[in-house]
Design a protein around this motif. Structure first.
Motif, PDB file in Angstrom:
ATOM      1  N   GLU A 196       0.841  -1.201   0.000  1.00 23.99           N
ATOM      2  CA  GLU A 196       0.000   0.000   0.000  1.00 23.99           C
ATOM      3  C   GLU A 196       0.870   1.242   0.000  1.00 23.99           C
ATOM      4  OE1 GLU A 196      -3.487   2.209   2.668  1.00 23.99           O
ATOM      5  OE2 GLU A 196      -2.227   0.652   3.570  1.00 23.99           O
ATOM      6  N   LEU A 197       0.481   2.209  -0.804  1.00 25.93           N
ATOM      7  CA  LEU A 197       1.030   3.558  -0.745  1.00 25.93           C
ATOM      8  C   LEU A 197      -0.135   4.489  -0.435  1.00 25.93           C
ATOM      9  CD1 LEU A 197       3.203   5.755  -1.171  1.00 25.93           C
ATOM     10  CD2 LEU A 197       2.555   5.770  -3.591  1.00 25.93           C
ATOM     11  N   GLY A 198      -0.061   5.153   0.703  1.00 23.93           N
ATOM     12  CA  GLY A 198      -1.115   6.085   1.092  1.00 23.93           C
ATOM     13  C   GLY A 198      -0.535   7.464   1.320  1.00 23.93           C
ATOM     14  N   TYR A 199      -1.326   8.482   1.060  1.00 23.45           N
ATOM     15  CA  TYR A 199      -0.827   9.836   1.303  1.00 23.45           C
ATOM     16  C   TYR A 199      -1.964  10.795   1.655  1.00 23.45           C
ATOM     17  CZ  TYR A 199      -2.093  10.415  -3.690  1.00 23.45           C
ATOM     18  OH  TYR A 199      -2.747  10.427  -4.902  1.00 23.45           O
ATOM     19  N   ASP A 200      -1.591  11.813   2.447  1.00 24.74           N
ATOM     20  CA  ASP A 200      -2.460  12.933   2.817  1.00 24.74           C
ATOM     21  C   ASP A 200      -1.856  14.201   2.233  1.00 24.74           C
ATOM     22  OD1 ASP A 200      -4.746  12.312   4.644  1.00 24.74           O
ATOM     23  OD2 ASP A 200      -3.163  11.351   5.814  1.00 24.74           O
ATOM     24  N   TYR A 201      -2.726  15.093   1.778  1.00 26.80           N
ATOM     25  CA  TYR A 201      -2.247  16.395   1.310  1.00 26.80           C
ATOM     26  C   TYR A 201      -1.988  17.322   2.497  1.00 26.80           C
ATOM     27  CZ  TYR A 201      -3.210  15.213  -3.531  1.00 26.80           C
ATOM     28  OH  TYR A 201      -3.180  14.634  -4.775  1.00 26.80           O
ATOM     29  N   ASP A 202      -0.941  18.129   2.392  1.00 26.16           N
ATOM     30  CA  ASP A 202      -0.533  19.028   3.460  1.00 26.16           C
ATOM     31  C   ASP A 202      -1.101  20.427   3.232  1.00 26.16           C
ATOM     32  OD1 ASP A 202       0.899  20.107   5.687  1.00 26.16           O
ATOM     33  OD2 ASP A 202       2.452  20.809   4.315  1.00 26.16           O
ATOM     34  N   ASN A 242      10.404   2.914  -7.456  1.00 24.09           N
ATOM     35  CA  ASN A 242      10.108   3.666  -8.668  1.00 24.09           C
ATOM     36  C   ASN A 242       8.600   3.857  -8.863  1.00 24.09           C
ATOM     37  OD1 ASN A 242      10.946   4.919 -11.229  1.00 24.09           O
ATOM     38  ND2 ASN A 242       9.903   3.174 -12.170  1.00 24.09           N
ATOM     39  N   THR A 243       7.817   2.815  -8.615  1.00 23.31           N
ATOM     40  CA  THR A 243       6.368   2.934  -8.761  1.00 23.31           C
ATOM     41  C   THR A 243       5.814   3.933  -7.762  1.00 23.31           C
ATOM     42  OG1 THR A 243       6.200   0.643  -9.527  1.00 23.31           O
ATOM     43  CG2 THR A 243       4.181   1.678  -8.730  1.00 23.31           C
ATOM     44  N   CYS A 244       6.249   3.822  -6.508  1.00 23.24           N
ATOM     45  CA  CYS A 244       5.775   4.761  -5.488  1.00 23.24           C
ATOM     46  C   CYS A 244       6.152   6.198  -5.845  1.00 23.24           C
ATOM     47  CB  CYS A 244       6.351   4.384  -4.122  1.00 23.24           C
ATOM     48  SG  CYS A 244       5.746   2.812  -3.482  1.00 23.24           S
ATOM     49  N   ARG A 245       7.370   6.372  -6.330  1.00 21.21           N
ATOM     50  CA  ARG A 245       7.821   7.716  -6.697  1.00 21.21           C
ATOM     51  C   ARG A 245       6.958   8.301  -7.806  1.00 21.21           C
ATOM     52  NH1 ARG A 245      10.451   9.236 -10.827  1.00 21.21           N
ATOM     53  NH2 ARG A 245      11.087   7.108 -11.374  1.00 21.21           N
ATOM     54  N   ARG A 246       6.598   7.491  -8.785  1.00 18.41           N
ATOM     55  CA  ARG A 246       5.782   7.977  -9.900  1.00 18.41           C
ATOM     56  C   ARG A 246       4.381   8.363  -9.433  1.00 18.41           C
ATOM     57  NH1 ARG A 246       5.879   3.122 -13.656  1.00 18.41           N
ATOM     58  NH2 ARG A 246       4.671   4.425 -15.111  1.00 18.41           N
ATOM     59  N   VAL A 247       3.828   7.602  -8.491  1.00 18.43           N
ATOM     60  CA  VAL A 247       2.516   7.953  -7.939  1.00 18.43           C
ATOM     61  C   VAL A 247       2.583   9.301  -7.227  1.00 18.43           C
ATOM     62  CG1 VAL A 247       0.766   7.326  -6.227  1.00 18.43           C
ATOM     63  CG2 VAL A 247       1.738   5.568  -7.708  1.00 18.43           C
ATOM     64  N   LYS A 294       2.894   0.250   8.920  1.00 17.10           N
ATOM     65  CA  LYS A 294       3.147   1.393   8.048  1.00 17.10           C
ATOM     66  C   LYS A 294       4.533   1.969   8.310  1.00 17.10           C
ATOM     67  CE  LYS A 294      -1.703   2.880   8.033  1.00 17.10           C
ATOM     68  NZ  LYS A 294      -2.638   3.967   8.410  1.00 17.10           N
ATOM     69  N   ARG A 295       5.153   2.470   7.243  1.00 13.84           N
ATOM     70  CA  ARG A 295       6.429   3.165   7.351  1.00 13.84           C
ATOM     71  C   ARG A 295       6.337   4.482   6.607  1.00 13.84           C
ATOM     72  NH1 ARG A 295      11.095  -1.423   6.244  1.00 13.84           N
ATOM     73  NH2 ARG A 295      10.379  -2.971   7.798  1.00 13.84           N
ATOM     74  N   ALA A 296       6.833   5.541   7.213  1.00 14.61           N
ATOM     75  CA  ALA A 296       6.822   6.843   6.548  1.00 14.61           C
ATOM     76  C   ALA A 296       7.623   6.754   5.255  1.00 14.61           C
ATOM     77  CB  ALA A 296       7.408   7.911   7.463  1.00 14.61           C
ATOM     78  N   TRP A 297       7.089   7.339   4.188  1.00 17.80           N
ATOM     79  CA  TRP A 297       7.760   7.324   2.893  1.00 17.80           C
ATOM     80  C   TRP A 297       8.934   8.290   2.925  1.00 17.80           C
ATOM     81  CZ3 TRP A 297       8.698   5.133  -1.586  1.00 17.80           C
ATOM     82  CH2 TRP A 297       9.191   5.897  -2.651  1.00 17.80           C
ATOM     83  N   THR A 298      10.098   7.787   2.665  1.00 19.57           N
ATOM     84  CA  THR A 298      11.305   8.624   2.620  1.00 19.57           C
ATOM     85  C   THR A 298      12.040   8.449   1.300  1.00 19.57           C
ATOM     86  OG1 THR A 298      12.579   6.857   3.699  1.00 19.57           O
ATOM     87  CG2 THR A 298      11.600   8.542   5.132  1.00 19.57           C
ATOM     88  N   GLY A 299      11.349   7.919   0.296  1.00 18.97           N
ATOM     89  CA  GLY A 299      11.989   7.662  -0.982  1.00 18.97           C
ATOM     90  C   GLY A 299      12.398   6.221  -1.151  1.00 18.97           C
ATOM     91  N   SER A 300      12.122   5.405  -0.130  1.00 17.84           N
ATOM     92  CA  SER A 300      12.489   3.986  -0.199  1.00 17.84           C
ATOM     93  C   SER A 300      11.419   3.167   0.502  1.00 17.84           C
ATOM     94  CB  SER A 300      13.846   3.743   0.477  1.00 17.84           C
ATOM     95  OG  SER A 300      14.113   2.348   0.548  1.00 17.84           O
TER      96      SER A 300
END
Length: 317
Positions: free
Chosen positions: A62-68, A274-279, A309-315
């Motif tokens: 899973e890749l999840g995100y909130d807008y700041d 790479n997939t997460c970065r593109r999203v 869950k792990r905070a996204w840091t580019g990896s």
């Protein structure tokens, strides 16, 4: 799923008909603020303590995100308010700074991270600051949006929870007037909306979507302030979802959305940095409102099926 379909499913004798999956219904034209309506189940109102039952498929991530501060950035752009644009450009926590203005606190020494930065420890101790979910910060956020959505300074005590924080009507009214004086672009934009709707009760977001209203007087005014902010935020989220689904077709799948939160499921064959970065690149794309270019950063996390869950840091490792 309606009641008849549920009864049919529960009484079926064919085990193959039982699917361990939720298929919510998305209504894309059901709300005046352009947010998609999710029903069966209503995921936007799903209790946080039950979210764990909506798990990933095995062998997916899973890749999840909130807008700041998405809506605040929209307000700053469409009003072209220089002070707010400057605060956001510096990466400062504008909601916390508003709270300081309302309650008469000094600003934290490092405004980019009031909640955890070591240099702000004495500031946090002096005012017993509880972090991002401090009740006063929540009030500061509600204070900002109440003003932007048309609440009069003299009526700011109507905000839920205001009296419990020890504020008086006069202090709240003075704080509201100081805010409007500090942000002339927002004040001018609000005045422009009031003038424009006298000629035609129509609003458009900076992306072009329109709302025509049959409301009158102050109800109309508040609706026409609300629409270009909240509907624009929904437009942005919806466009990003469609763009992501098209750009990464077969690589990512929309799980669900909740306000400005978006969750994507990624199969093992495509699970990687790479997939997460593109999203995230699509989510953080540049927008332009009335000549003002801006981006809305996201706070993202990743997790593999069955893991935390792990905070996204580019990896993803």
């Amino acid at each position: 799923m309606n009641l008849a379909a549920l009864q049919d499913l529960l009484t079926t004798r064919d085990p193959a008909a039982l699917v361990d999956r939720v298929y919510p219904r998305y209504g894309t034209h059901s709300q005046s603020n352009h947010r998609w309506s999710t029903t069966d189940p209503p995921l936007a109102q799903f209790p946080e303590d039950l979210e764990a039952i909506l798990d990933l498929d095995p062998n997916t991530g899973e890749l999840g995100y909130d807008y700041d501060q998405q809506e605040r950035r929209i307000v700053a752009a469409i009003s072209q308010d220089a002070p707010m644009l400057g605060t956001l450009a510096k990466g400062w926590d504008a909601h916390t700074l508003d709270t300081c203005d309302v309650f008469g606190y000094a600003y934290p020494p490092v405004p980019t991270d009031p909640h955890t930065h070591a240099a702000n420890a004495a500031w946090r101790e002096a005012i017993s600051w509880k972090g991002k979910k401090d009740r006063r910060r929540v009030m500061g956020k509600n204070f900002f949006f109440s003003l932007c959505y048309g609440k009069l300074p003299k009526n700011m005590m109507e905000i839920p929870g205001a009296r419990a924080l020890g504020m008086s009507p006069k202090r709240f009214e003075d704080a509201a007037n100081r805010f409007l004086a500090k942000h002339p672009g927002i004040r001018k934009w609000m005045q422009g909306v009031r003038t424009r709707i006298k000629l035609r009760p129509v609003s458009r977001t900076f992306l072009g979507t329109r709302r025509y209203s049959h409301l009158r007087d102050n109800e109309l005014y508040r609706a026409m302030l609300d629409h270009p902010i909240q509907a624009a935020a929904a437009d942005m989220v919806n466009l990003v979802i469609v763009q992501t689904a098209n750009k990464l077709a077969g690589e990512v799948y929309l799980r669900w959305t909740k306000h400005d939160f978006v969750s994507w499921m990624i199969p093992e064959a495509h699970w990687g940095r790479n997939t997460c970065r593109r999203v995230i690149e699509v989510a953080e794309q540049e927008w332009e409102a009335d000549g003002v270019k801006f981006r809305v950063p996201v706070s993202a996390f990743t997790r593999w099926y069955g893991e935390e869950k792990r905070a996204w840091t580019g990896s993803i490792s």
